[in-house]
Design a protein around this motif. Structure first.
Motif, PDB file in Angstrom:
ATOM      1  N   PRO A 167       0.801  -1.242   0.000  1.00 54.77           N
ATOM      2  CA  PRO A 167       0.000   0.000   0.000  1.00 54.77           C
ATOM      3  C   PRO A 167       0.827   1.282   0.000  1.00 54.77           C
ATOM      4  CG  PRO A 167      -0.931  -1.600   1.531  1.00 54.77           C
ATOM      5  CD  PRO A 167       0.390  -2.152   1.090  1.00 54.77           C
ATOM      6  N   TYR A 168       2.084   1.193   0.477  1.00 60.87           N
ATOM      7  CA  TYR A 168       2.905   2.397   0.505  1.00 60.87           C
ATOM      8  C   TYR A 168       3.317   2.853  -0.888  1.00 60.87           C
ATOM      9  CZ  TYR A 168       3.199   2.339   5.564  1.00 60.87           C
ATOM     10  OH  TYR A 168       2.876   2.396   6.896  1.00 60.87           O
ATOM     11  N   ARG A 169       3.216   1.977  -1.881  1.00 64.00           N
ATOM     12  CA  ARG A 169       3.547   2.405  -3.247  1.00 64.00           C
ATOM     13  C   ARG A 169       2.634   3.536  -3.693  1.00 64.00           C
ATOM     14  NH1 ARG A 169       3.245  -3.547  -5.877  1.00 64.00           N
ATOM     15  NH2 ARG A 169       1.156  -3.218  -5.047  1.00 64.00           N
ATOM     16  N   GLU A 170       1.318   3.369  -3.504  1.00 58.59           N
ATOM     17  CA  GLU A 170       0.372   4.403  -3.915  1.00 58.59           C
ATOM     18  C   GLU A 170       0.480   5.637  -3.031  1.00 58.59           C
ATOM     19  OE1 GLU A 170      -0.313   1.215  -3.482  1.00 58.59           O
ATOM     20  OE2 GLU A 170      -1.780   0.473  -4.931  1.00 58.59           O
ATOM     21  N   LEU A 171       0.731   5.442  -1.731  1.00 57.01           N
ATOM     22  CA  LEU A 171       0.867   6.579  -0.821  1.00 57.01           C
ATOM     23  C   LEU A 171       2.031   7.471  -1.251  1.00 57.01           C
ATOM     24  CD1 LEU A 171       0.237   8.110   1.836  1.00 57.01           C
ATOM     25  CD2 LEU A 171       1.777   6.496   2.988  1.00 57.01           C
ATOM     26  N   GLN A 172       3.179   6.858  -1.516  1.00 59.42           N
ATOM     27  CA  GLN A 172       4.355   7.634  -1.900  1.00 59.42           C
ATOM     28  C   GLN A 172       4.199   8.231  -3.304  1.00 59.42           C
ATOM     29  OE1 GLN A 172       6.919   4.602   0.852  1.00 59.42           O
ATOM     30  NE2 GLN A 172       7.953   5.267  -1.003  1.00 59.42           N
ATOM     31  N   GLN A 173       3.528   7.509  -4.172  1.00 59.63           N
ATOM     32  CA  GLN A 173       3.233   8.037  -5.498  1.00 59.63           C
ATOM     33  C   GLN A 173       2.388   9.310  -5.399  1.00 59.63           C
ATOM     34  OE1 GLN A 173       0.284   5.802  -7.730  1.00 59.63           O
ATOM     35  NE2 GLN A 173       1.393   6.116  -9.639  1.00 59.63           N
ATOM     36  N   THR A 182      10.028   5.884  -9.550  1.00 56.83           N
ATOM     37  CA  THR A 182       9.627   4.476  -9.627  1.00 56.83           C
ATOM     38  C   THR A 182       9.666   3.873  -8.229  1.00 56.83           C
ATOM     39  OG1 THR A 182      10.469   4.194 -11.885  1.00 56.83           O
ATOM     40  CG2 THR A 182      10.118   2.197 -10.584  1.00 56.83           C
ATOM     41  N   ILE A 183       8.567   3.260  -7.828  1.00 56.28           N
ATOM     42  CA  ILE A 183       8.457   2.589  -6.533  1.00 56.28           C
ATOM     43  C   ILE A 183       8.074   1.136  -6.788  1.00 56.28           C
ATOM     44  CG2 ILE A 183       7.381   2.630  -4.254  1.00 56.28           C
ATOM     45  CD1 ILE A 183       6.301   5.472  -5.084  1.00 56.28           C
ATOM     46  N   ILE A 184       8.764   0.216  -6.142  1.00 60.39           N
ATOM     47  CA  ILE A 184       8.431  -1.200  -6.257  1.00 60.39           C
ATOM     48  C   ILE A 184       8.416  -1.834  -4.870  1.00 60.39           C
ATOM     49  CG2 ILE A 184       9.410  -1.431  -8.575  1.00 60.39           C
ATOM     50  CD1 ILE A 184      11.819  -2.892  -7.231  1.00 60.39           C
ATOM     51  N   LYS A 185       7.706  -2.938  -4.758  1.00 57.48           N
ATOM     52  CA  LYS A 185       7.844  -3.800  -3.583  1.00 57.48           C
ATOM     53  C   LYS A 185       9.096  -4.618  -3.835  1.00 57.48           C
ATOM     54  CE  LYS A 185       5.633  -7.349  -0.763  1.00 57.48           C
ATOM     55  NZ  LYS A 185       6.881  -8.149  -0.643  1.00 57.48           N
TER      56      LYS A 185
END
Length: 315
Positions: A198-204, A216-219
């Motif tokens: 869920p932190y991907r969308e938060l940081q985006q 670019t954010i990935i798990k």
């Protein structure tokens, strides 16, 4: 407003409490970083945010305030954050990925703190990436190597203090997210890894509110920006200020997991100089570098990463 006022906003109770606005979050973080805020208020605010769940306005405000308290830094091309603690997924291959990106003419600044886990900082020497001891050392290191690692404790001591409160809370706080998004040199491109999807969308969303350009954010492996080559990876972030999402197919069919560890006798230096062979680790390095190059606008990033890998020893 005092920090207690922001605590009251968050903690009034059902039907009366609300999230902080971006402006309020900026003010609250400025007070926390000043050293004048009561420690009880800091603890209350951070734990209320944890219980409520952070929103993009709060993270954007916190990050902007943290950036305001940074010294002037040299220009870089790629911001690379490294804040996963307790790494359990093998060697930090991402360091070699960052080195490949730097080989391609991009100035890369890695910044981070990994708790008591020494893997990243021990790996820097093996990867021959300079670890700076003072802020003034960053520019010479980048000029000489196009890459450097800046520890958070020398880069932003006040934010480092807030991050260290985790030991007193026994819990993670939103400061971890702020550190990942610090982008201390305000680079136009940034890469970030998260452990919880869920932190991907938060940081985006927070990056969009801050007006960032490319992200670019990935798990990633252990929460770092590190690609597992045998699995598909979902990328979130920004491209030219616009929201961006893309799925990347697996690079190989091998089912080795990062937690299985490297092949026998494989080291960062050995993989780089070719004295040891580990195709899984090699694909981690190449695949991760390709994602970073894609963030920088390379339209043929995977082929570029392969070419850089093949040419690494000659360079």
């Amino acid at each position: 407003m005092t920090l207690a006022s922001h605590v009251r906003t968050l903690g009034r109770g059902p039907g009366r409490s609300r999230s902080l606005t971006q402006s309020e979050a900026h003010e609250a973080m400025t007070q926390m970083l000043s050293g004048d805020a009561a420690p009880e208020s800091i603890g209350a605010l951070l734990m209320l945010l944890r219980m409520k769940g952070e929103v993009a306005d709060e993270i954007a405000g916190f990050v902007a305030a943290a950036q305001d308290n940074l010294p002037a830094l040299p220009s870089i091309d790629l911001d690379w954050s490294s804040y996963a603690a307790g790494r359990t997924r093998g060697l930090p291959w991402l360091l070699l990925s960052a080195k490949l990106v730097a080989m391609n003419g991009h100035r890369v600044l890695i910044h981070g703190w990994n708790g008591a886990d020494p893997a990243i900082r021990t790996g820097l020497a093996d990867a021959e990436i300079p670890l700076v001891e003072y802020v003034n050392d960053i520019a010479p290191a980048l000029d000489a190597h196009s890459i450097a690692y800046a520890p958070l404790e020398i880069l932003h001591p006040a934010l480092f203090h807030l991050l260290g409160l985790r030991e007193k809370f026994g819990l993670r706080s939103c400061i971890n997210t702020v550190c990942r998004m610090l982008n201390p040199a305000r680079a136009a491109a940034s890469v970030q890894g998260v452990f919880h999807p869920p932190y991907r969308e938060l940081q985006q969303d927070a990056a969009a509110k801050l007006g960032w350009r490319n992200l670019t954010i990935i798990k990633g492996g252990g929460g770092e920006f590190e690609r597992t080559p045998s699995k598909p990876v979902a990328g979130f972030g920004l491209r030219e200020h616009l929201m961006w999402e893309q799925n990347f197919a697996p690079l190989i069919t091998e089912t080795t997991r990062l937690s299985d560890g490297p092949a026998s006798d494989t080291t960062l230096r050995g993989l780089w100089d070719g004295s040891t062979t580990d195709m899984f680790a090699q694909n981690i390095v190449i695949g991760t570098a390709a994602l970073a190059l894609d963030t920088l606008g390379d339209g043929d990033a995977l082929n570029t990463a392969h070419s850089l890998w093949d040419a690494r020893r000659a360079r």
